[in-house]
Design a protein around this motif. Structure first.
Motif, mmCIF file in Angstrom:
data_model
loop_
_atom_site.group_PDB
_atom_site.id
_atom_site.type_symbol
_atom_site.label_atom_id
_atom_site.label_comp_id
_atom_site.label_asym_id
_atom_site.label_seq_id
_atom_site.Cartn_x
_atom_site.Cartn_y
_atom_site.Cartn_z
ATOM 1 N N ASN A 172 -2.956 7.497 9.422
ATOM 2 C CA ASN A 172 -2.546 7.971 10.754
ATOM 3 C C ASN A 172 -1.161 8.610 10.776
ATOM 4 O OD1 ASN A 172 -1.734 5.317 10.180
ATOM 5 N ND2 ASN A 172 -1.460 4.826 12.334
ATOM 6 N N SER A 197 -4.079 6.937 1.693
ATOM 7 C CA SER A 197 -5.454 6.935 2.204
ATOM 8 C C SER A 197 -6.213 8.109 1.599
ATOM 9 C CB SER A 197 -5.457 7.050 3.720
ATOM 10 O OG SER A 197 -6.766 7.343 4.159
ATOM 11 N N GLU A 234 -8.831 -1.161 -4.788
ATOM 12 C CA GLU A 234 -9.154 -2.469 -5.367
ATOM 13 C C GLU A 234 -8.584 -2.590 -6.789
ATOM 14 O OE1 GLU A 234 -13.245 -3.868 -4.788
ATOM 15 O OE2 GLU A 234 -13.091 -4.759 -6.793
ATOM 16 N N THR A 248 -0.419 -1.184 5.090
ATOM 17 C CA THR A 248 -0.600 -0.914 6.526
ATOM 18 C C THR A 248 -2.021 -0.430 6.723
ATOM 19 O OG1 THR A 248 1.711 -0.249 6.794
ATOM 20 C CG2 THR A 248 0.203 0.388 8.540
ATOM 21 N N MET A 272 -0.820 -4.683 10.332
ATOM 22 C CA MET A 272 -2.249 -4.471 10.598
ATOM 23 C C MET A 272 -2.508 -4.005 12.034
ATOM 24 S SD MET A 272 -3.688 -7.470 8.147
ATOM 25 C CE MET A 272 -3.031 -8.891 9.006
HETATM 26 N N1 LIG Z 1 -2.130 1.459 11.175
HETATM 27 C C1 LIG Z 1 -3.244 0.881 11.528
HETATM 28 O O1 LIG Z 1 -3.251 -0.125 12.154
HETATM 29 C C2 LIG Z 1 -4.493 1.515 11.099
HETATM 30 C C3 LIG Z 1 -5.700 1.030 11.540
HETATM 31 N N2 LIG Z 1 -6.832 1.624 11.152
HETATM 32 C C4 LIG Z 1 -8.081 1.101 11.658
HETATM 33 O O2 LIG Z 1 -8.889 0.831 10.544
HETATM 34 C C5 LIG Z 1 -10.165 1.457 10.683
HETATM 35 C C6 LIG Z 1 -10.663 1.877 9.340
HETATM 36 O O3 LIG Z 1 -9.850 2.912 8.807
HETATM 37 P P1 LIG Z 1 -9.534 2.951 7.270
HETATM 38 O O4 LIG Z 1 -8.794 4.139 6.865
HETATM 39 O O5 LIG Z 1 -10.827 2.667 6.561
HETATM 40 O O6 LIG Z 1 -8.511 1.755 7.202
HETATM 41 P P2 LIG Z 1 -8.357 0.737 6.074
HETATM 42 O O7 LIG Z 1 -7.500 -0.367 6.542
HETATM 43 O O8 LIG Z 1 -9.680 0.373 5.533
HETATM 44 O O9 LIG Z 1 -7.619 1.605 4.953
HETATM 45 C C7 LIG Z 1 -6.215 1.646 4.788
HETATM 46 C C8 LIG Z 1 -5.939 1.800 3.312
HETATM 47 O O10 LIG Z 1 -6.457 0.690 2.587
HETATM 48 C C9 LIG Z 1 -7.287 1.134 1.521
HETATM 49 N N3 LIG Z 1 -8.294 0.115 1.305
HETATM 50 C C10 LIG Z 1 -9.412 -0.109 2.005
HETATM 51 N N4 LIG Z 1 -10.064 -1.183 1.526
HETATM 52 C C11 LIG Z 1 -9.336 -1.665 0.489
HETATM 53 C C12 LIG Z 1 -9.483 -2.744 -0.410
HETATM 54 N N5 LIG Z 1 -10.509 -3.588 -0.337
HETATM 55 N N6 LIG Z 1 -8.546 -2.932 -1.356
HETATM 56 C C13 LIG Z 1 -7.481 -2.101 -1.441
HETATM 57 N N7 LIG Z 1 -7.295 -1.051 -0.631
HETATM 58 C C14 LIG Z 1 -8.194 -0.836 0.346
HETATM 59 C C15 LIG Z 1 -7.815 2.460 2.015
HETATM 60 O O11 LIG Z 1 -8.297 3.247 0.950
HETATM 61 C C16 LIG Z 1 -6.577 3.031 2.677
HETATM 62 O O12 LIG Z 1 -5.700 3.561 1.722
HETATM 63 C C17 LIG Z 1 -9.915 2.599 11.629
HETATM 64 O O13 LIG Z 1 -11.061 2.912 12.307
HETATM 65 C C18 LIG Z 1 -8.841 2.062 12.507
HETATM 66 O O14 LIG Z 1 -9.428 1.365 13.572
HETATM 67 C C19 LIG Z 1 -6.815 2.674 10.282
HETATM 68 C C20 LIG Z 1 -5.645 3.200 9.806
HETATM 69 C C21 LIG Z 1 -4.379 2.673 10.236
#
Ligand SMILES: NC(=O)C1=CN([C@@H]2O[C@H](COP(=O)(O)OP(=O)(O)OC[C@H]3O[C@@H](n4cnc5c(N)ncnc54)[C@H](O)[C@@H]3O)[C@@H](O)[C@H]2O)C=CC1
Ligand SMILES: O=C(O)/C=C/C=C(\O)C(=O)O
Length: 503
Positions: A172, A197, A234, A248, A272
């Motif tokens: 974001n 991301s 992972e 984050t 988070m």
């Molecule tokens: N700042 C915030 O609070 C954010 C919240 N979100 C929320 O999360 C939802 C999903 O979006 P995502 O981009 O999929 O967020 P996410 O939290 O799944 O991904 C954030 C980062 O974590 C990595 N990641 C995901 N699963 C992982 C794992 N098991 N181990 C290590 N790294 C991992 C992703 O590749 C990315 O770089 C969105 O729909 C939104 O609601 C998304 C982005 C930012």
């Protein structure tokens, strides 16, 4: 979509010899790519804008090895003053290449250029300067103590880097949130392996060029691209050579990362999700409250963890406030990032749009009053294929509805009336999340009382997203573990050592 390509060896963050540019990993000061690539699509129109090298387990390992080597090389031997100079050089490098960062961030996210110009890119540079200043100026503790023989002893504290820090970033505010962690990590003498991301690979990759130009030794800053589960994220979080992990993103992902970090008992810092409440009292400065609430609901297309998705309005003001919010939402200009009139871009991806639209559908099914929005806007030309949604305001649902409880992360808010201060505190707190709140009132005593009573890490009074980078940042309840910002970052990015000297 995964595609396979032959080994590539370009030296730059991106290369565009083919029509679509390539974004590579940055390991030990070099841009490298292996066999696996994935497509990065434009949020604006869904066109493929780049091919991104997905780091394999072996490449993640190479990055971690390089980061460890750097800890024991020139970087590890530098004085604080030398590190500080380098961090300033990195910040200046971002500023010098402002337009490149701006173009990359806007292309990846689709956000309005005006927003990235005023928020994302300047904060990218500021995050290096602020933590350079913090480490330069922060004192450590010192205690004198008596001893039975009367000679006494002294105690002093030293801070030492924790080692190699794994930095897992969301999409974001890509540069802002990545440097918010890389800045203090490097200031404290650590080395980093960053996993941006998969939606926003470009600015993290570009920073490699700046870091090299600034003279930061190879291996200090590494970037590995890819996805989360069964992929780069992972591989990085489960790598035992990673000494600490900062993240984050979504709460569920944070929990998965915490589990991975438990193996080896490694520390985590987790920023988070949120389901933040704005609390609007009838005695507020009406225009300021409307302007602030519109921003907190719709800035960055609602994709800010600090954003407002629940708005509690004191009943005498309710109808007037909802009418003004509706008017404000309906003046939001959706359009191309470079158009100065654009105030809102698309969501990050089709996948995220599906998620947000599923909540728009649920709200309707639950009988919400759709004050405005609730669907997909009619966009011209190629923008029809983008991840656009309408800014949306609902009323008519209660605190127990999923719309009031779950993080949607889109440009939408549920507005609900309240009658008393006690009631609104209870209702605002009745949620799994506890990141931020915005309180709108001209009654100073009430402002302090409510700020103290809300279970959040960040309480704004008569403002929103007003950030002093020296202050603590993080969430309560399911919104986070730990605090970063100012000296608080040092507690995560350093090991504090006490030295006791008998005199
Ligand atoms: N700042 C915030 O609070 C954010 C919240 N979100 C929320 O999360 C939802 C999903 O979006 P995502 O981009 O999929 O967020 P996410 O939290 O799944 O991904 C954030 C980062 O974590 C990595 N990641 C995901 N699963 C992982 C794992 N098991 N181990 C290590 N790294 C991992 C992703 O590749 C990315 O770089 C969105 O729909 C939104 O609601 C998304 C982005 C930012
Ligand atoms: O200002 C900051 O440091 C951070 C702002 C926003 C987030 O953390 C987020 O949206 O995830």
């Amino acid at each position: 979509m995964l595609i396979t390509e032959p080994q590539a060896s370009a030296q730059a963050a991106s290369s565009s010899a083919t029509a679509v540019k390539q974004i590579k990993n940055f390991i030990n000061g070099q841009y490298v790519a292996g066999q696996q690539w994935f497509d990065k699509r434009s949020p604006q129109n869904n066109a493929v804008i780049a091919r991104v090298a997905e780091a394999s387990r072996a490449e993640v390992d190479a990055a971690v090895v390089a980061a460890h080597a750097a800890l024991h090389g020139p970087w590890g031997r530098m004085t604080i003053a030398q590190r500080v100079d380098l961090l300033y050089a990195v910040a200046d490098g971002i500023t010098r290449r402002f337009d490149d960062f701006l173009a990359a961030e806007v292309e990846d996210t689709g956000k309005p250029m005006s927003l990235a110009r005023h928020v994302d890119i300047p904060r990218g540079a500021a995050n290096f300067k602020i933590f350079a200043d913090v480490v330069k100026n922060v004192p450590t503790e010192f205690f004198e103590m008596p001893t039975p023989d009367g000679t006494g002893a002294i105690n002093y504290a030293m801070r030492r880097p924790v080692g190699v820090v794994g930095v897992i970033c969301p999409w974001n505010l890509p540069l802002l949130l990545m440097t918010w962690k890389v800045g203090p990590a490097l200031a404290c003498g650590n080395t980093v392996v960053v996993k941006p991301s998969e939606e926003t690979p470009q600015t993290a990759a570009l920073l490699g060029e700046v870091v090299n130009a600034a003279g930061v030794p190879p291996g200090v800053y590494n970037v590995v691209h890819g996805f989360g589960p069964n992929s780069t994220g992972e591989f990085l979080t489960t790598h035992r050579g990673v000494n600490a992990i900062t993240f984050t993103g979504e709460t569920r992902t944070g929990a998965a990362i915490m589990k991975a970090a438990a193996d080896g008992a490694r520390p985590v810092s987790l920023e988070m999700g949120g389901k933040n409440a704005a609390i609007v009292f009838a005695d507020c400065d009406f225009n300021a409250a409307i302007e602030g609430t519109l921003r907190s609901c719709f800035a960055n297309c609602g994709q800010v963890c600090l954003g407002t998705e629940r708005v509690y309005v004191e009943r005498p003001l309710f109808d007037r406030f909802v009418a003004a919010l509706k008017k404000g939402a309906e003046t939001m200009q959706l359009g191309r990032p470079e158009d100065p009139a654009t105030s809102m871009g698309p969501l990050i991806s089709q996948e995220h749009r599906d998620k947000v639209l599923s909540y728009y559908k649920k709200a309707k099914e639950l009988g919400a009053t759709i004050v405005t929005g609730g669907g997909i806007p009619d966009m011209p030309g190629d923008l029809k294929n983008g991840a656009w949604v309408q800014p949306t305001i609902w009323t008519g649902l209660g605190d127990d509805s999923v719309i009031a409880r779950e993080e949607i992360f889109g440009p939408c808010a549920l507005v609900m009336p309240f009658d008393t201060e006690e009631e609104v505190i209870r209702r605002a707190n009745d949620n799994d999340y506890g990141l931020a709140t915005a309180i709108w009132t001209t009654n100073l005593s009430r402002a302090h009382r409510v700020a103290a009573a809300i279970d959040v890490g960040i309480a704004w009074v008569n403002s929103w997203f007003l950030r002093d980078l020296r202050t603590s940042f993080g969430g309560a309840k399911q919104s986070g573990i730990g605090r970063e910002g100012g000296v608080h970052s040092l507690d995560f990015y350093t090991e504090l050592k006490n030295v006791c000297v008998k005199l």
